[in-house]
Structures are given as C-alpha cells and as structure tokens.
Write a protein that holds these residues in place. Structure first.
Motif: not given
Length: 125
Positions: A33, A35-36, A47, A50, A52, A58, A96, A99, A106-107, A112
C-alpha cells in the motif's frame, strides 16, 4: 528497499488543480500500500490519502475528502494524487510513503517504511 521520487508540485492559485506523482523502484510495487502525507511549516505531518496494495481501497483525511483522489498504476510503479479545488491551507510539502510491512494502518506515519524526499505545493489566495 524501495526508492520513492515525488514530482508535480508547484505554485497554483486557489481553486486550481495539481497532480502529484510518486515513482517507486526497488521492490514489487503491486505488493504494498501507498500513502500521501503533507507537512506545513511548524505543523506535524498530516495524513492526506492512502491506497491499498490492490488499489481496491482508498482512504482520505477529512480535510481533503471530495477534493483529492489517490490512484495507483501498478504497470508504471506509480501512485498519483489528483488535487482539485485547492485552498491556501493545502500549502505544504507533500510526501509519498510505502507500507512495506503490510501494516494496513494507513493513517499513521509510523506505519510506513519508506519515504520520498517531498514536493512543495503552494496555493496562493
């Protein structure tokens, strides 16, 4: 290990749009996954969005829901962040992240394992 390189930042007027890209190399991109996050001067890393590993799920921060869209192109090893209706408060360095350990949380930045160098977004009023 994974190397991440962001691009697409810049200066835009309020109400405008930008698309950020994050190119990955070093590991099978489709397996993890992404994330940004963003960080404004004097503030904590926040956050943004993100996605998956499959792209099927998303997630978005409350401040960007309905305006930003995250997507993933596994064939190009790239994740995108389409940002519409930009506001001055969106001004920040955008990062970016990958994970790699499949945390699924993801939050949180601590979930990450690899980060890009960041790209600056400035939204003028």
């Amino acid at each position: 290990q994974v190397q991440l390189v962001e691009s697409g930042g810049g200066l835009v007027q309020a109400g405008g749009s930008l698309r950020l890209s994050c190119a990955a190399s070093g590991r099978t991109f489709s397996r993890y996954g992404m994330g940004w996050f963003r960080q404004a001067p004097g503030k904590e890393r926040e956050f943004v969005a993100a996605i998956s590993w499959s792209g099927g799920s998303t997630y978005y921060g409350d401040s960007v829901k309905g305006r930003f869209t995250i997507s993933k192109d596994n064939a190009k090893d790239t994740v995108y962040l389409q940002m519409n209706s930009l506001k001055p408060e969106d001004t920040a360095v955008y990062y970016c992240a990958a994970d790699l350990a499949y945390s699924g949380s993801y939050y949180y930045p601590s979930s990450y394992d690899a980060w890009g160098q960041g790209t600056q977004v400035i939204v003028s009023s």
